[in-house]
Design an enzyme around this catalytic site. Sequence first.
Site, PDB file in Angstrom:
ATOM      1  N   SER A   1      28.856 -41.532 -20.187  1.00  0.00           N
ATOM      2  CA  SER A   1      27.635 -42.361 -20.191  1.00  0.00           C
ATOM      3  C   SER A   1      26.875 -42.256 -21.517  1.00  0.00           C
ATOM      4  O   SER A   1      25.936 -43.018 -21.754  1.00  0.00           O
ATOM      5  CB  SER A   1      26.723 -41.987 -19.020  1.00  0.00           C
ATOM      6  OG  SER A   1      26.422 -40.616 -19.058  1.00  0.00           O
TER       7      SER A   1
ATOM      8  N   GLU B   1      22.378 -30.981 -21.416  1.00  0.00           N
ATOM      9  CA  GLU B   1      23.262 -31.982 -20.819  1.00  0.00           C
ATOM     10  C   GLU B   1      23.620 -31.515 -19.413  1.00  0.00           C
ATOM     11  O   GLU B   1      24.235 -30.472 -19.241  1.00  0.00           O
ATOM     12  CB  GLU B   1      24.521 -32.080 -21.691  1.00  0.00           C
ATOM     13  CG  GLU B   1      25.338 -33.299 -21.449  1.00  0.00           C
ATOM     14  CD  GLU B   1      26.468 -33.424 -22.483  1.00  0.00           C
ATOM     15  OE1 GLU B   1      26.397 -32.815 -23.567  1.00  0.00           O
ATOM     16  OE2 GLU B   1      27.431 -34.128 -22.168  1.00  0.00           O
ATOM     17  N   ARG B   2      23.212 -32.266 -18.431  1.00  0.00           N
ATOM     18  CA  ARG B   2      23.355 -31.910 -17.016  1.00  0.00           C
ATOM     19  C   ARG B   2      22.621 -30.587 -16.712  1.00  0.00           C
ATOM     20  O   ARG B   2      22.078 -29.949 -17.592  1.00  0.00           O
ATOM     21  CB  ARG B   2      24.813 -31.854 -16.569  1.00  0.00           C
ATOM     22  CG  ARG B   2      25.486 -33.218 -16.630  1.00  0.00           C
ATOM     23  CD  ARG B   2      26.496 -33.382 -15.512  1.00  0.00           C
ATOM     24  NE  ARG B   2      27.139 -34.685 -15.552  1.00  0.00           N
ATOM     25  CZ  ARG B   2      28.354 -34.895 -16.044  1.00  0.00           C
ATOM     26  NH1 ARG B   2      29.047 -33.906 -16.529  1.00  0.00           N
ATOM     27  NH2 ARG B   2      28.875 -36.096 -16.021  1.00  0.00           N
TER      28      ARG B   2
HETATM   29  P1  DGT Z   1      29.101 -38.093 -22.425  1.00  0.00           P
HETATM   30  O1  DGT Z   1      28.531 -37.696 -23.738  1.00  0.00           O
HETATM   31  O2  DGT Z   1      28.092 -38.687 -21.488  1.00  0.00           O
HETATM   32  O3  DGT Z   1      30.362 -38.890 -22.530  1.00  0.00           O
HETATM   33  O4  DGT Z   1      29.479 -36.749 -21.724  1.00  0.00           O
HETATM   34  P2  DGT Z   1      30.565 -35.696 -22.170  1.00  0.00           P
HETATM   35  O5  DGT Z   1      31.862 -36.317 -22.404  1.00  0.00           O
HETATM   36  O6  DGT Z   1      30.061 -34.812 -23.258  1.00  0.00           O
HETATM   37  O7  DGT Z   1      30.575 -34.863 -20.867  1.00  0.00           O
HETATM   38  P3  DGT Z   1      31.144 -35.320 -19.488  1.00  0.00           P
HETATM   39  O8  DGT Z   1      30.117 -35.949 -18.650  1.00  0.00           O
HETATM   40  O9  DGT Z   1      32.348 -36.131 -19.690  1.00  0.00           O
HETATM   41  O10 DGT Z   1      31.500 -33.889 -18.846  1.00  0.00           O
HETATM   42  C1  DGT Z   1      32.592 -33.149 -19.349  1.00  0.00           C
HETATM   43  C2  DGT Z   1      33.652 -33.009 -18.275  1.00  0.00           C
HETATM   44  O11 DGT Z   1      33.246 -32.024 -17.337  1.00  0.00           O
HETATM   45  C3  DGT Z   1      33.906 -34.269 -17.494  1.00  0.00           C
HETATM   46  O12 DGT Z   1      35.274 -34.409 -17.259  1.00  0.00           O
HETATM   47  C4  DGT Z   1      33.174 -34.044 -16.175  1.00  0.00           C
HETATM   48  C5  DGT Z   1      33.244 -32.558 -16.019  1.00  0.00           C
HETATM   49  N1  DGT Z   1      32.134 -31.948 -15.276  1.00  0.00           N
HETATM   50  C6  DGT Z   1      30.907 -31.618 -15.744  1.00  0.00           C
HETATM   51  N2  DGT Z   1      30.185 -30.990 -14.807  1.00  0.00           N
HETATM   52  C7  DGT Z   1      30.964 -30.929 -13.697  1.00  0.00           C
HETATM   53  C8  DGT Z   1      30.799 -30.378 -12.390  1.00  0.00           C
HETATM   54  O13 DGT Z   1      29.765 -29.798 -12.024  1.00  0.00           O
HETATM   55  N3  DGT Z   1      31.865 -30.534 -11.542  1.00  0.00           N
HETATM   56  C9  DGT Z   1      33.020 -31.171 -11.894  1.00  0.00           C
HETATM   57  N4  DGT Z   1      33.997 -31.267 -11.003  1.00  0.00           N
HETATM   58  N5  DGT Z   1      33.211 -31.673 -13.117  1.00  0.00           N
HETATM   59  C10 DGT Z   1      32.198 -31.548 -13.998  1.00  0.00           C
END
Ligand code: DGT
Length: 229
Positions: free
Chosen positions: A30, A105-106
């Site tokens: 997002s 973040e989260r």
């Molecule tokens: P962005 O910048 O919004 O694209 O976010 P990213 O890519 O930095 O981070 P995001 O939302 O893709 O999170 C990294 C990975 O970790 C993603 O595959 C989802 C996973 N993740 C994060 N927190 C949790 C959680 O509490 N449970 C599970 N099952 N997965 C999680």
Amino acid sequence: MMSNIKSVSNVARTVKSRPFRVAIEGNIGSGKSTCIKFFEKYPNMEKHAEPINEWRDVSGHNLLGLVYSDLNKWTFPFQHYVHLTRLKIQTSPPCHSKITVKMFERSVQNSRYCFVENARKQGYLHDAEYEVLNKWYEHITKQIDIRLDLIVYLKTTPEVVFERMMKRGRAEESEVPLEYLQQVHDAYENWLNSPDVGCEVLTIDADRSIDVVKEDLERYSYKILGGNH
Ligand code: DGT
């Protein structure tokens, strides 16, 4: 425009002895990381990206890879570790005395009310595992102040973030289906529209291009910075 601010009546306002806490929330892809980078220009804000590298190397084990390889088997240990790493970020003392805002973040709340709730609903967690995770969460919330002051919700549609996730090509996410992003989306909507949310939610339409999202961030920066800048 989707952007708006939702107030919750029992808001716990900023505790003077700690920085204003802002959680950046939203589905996979997002734009949370970009949103955090946008605030780099504010020296009084401490920023924390998601501790994804910690999840990738737990004494040599890639828990993130494991959870996507088998959600039924690995969700329980993964959520435990997510709770721990988020708790450390959320409650650590500020890195210097001038810090007035902490952005991450989260959040621990996201793990509890979004991913854990979804995992129970989908059967990735056994009822007993779900209860154990909740006992931990209940204990922590009684012992430690983990409250959030503001949630910035980068709201997206699952199809849009699915396309972004595929383009990004993170190895662990290569097999994640659109259906999973739909589940995470629904879990976000349930959480952020429920009384469990406990703080204000600023919703930004993050299907739009990042430049337009940044304009919103600029417009709402006073709010996001807790009125501190
Ligand atoms: P962005 O910048 O919004 O694209 O976010 P990213 O890519 O930095 O981070 P995001 O939302 O893709 O999170 C990294 C990975 O970790 C993603 O595959 C989802 C996973 N993740 C994060 N927190 C949790 C959680 O509490 N449970 C599970 N099952 N997965 C999680």
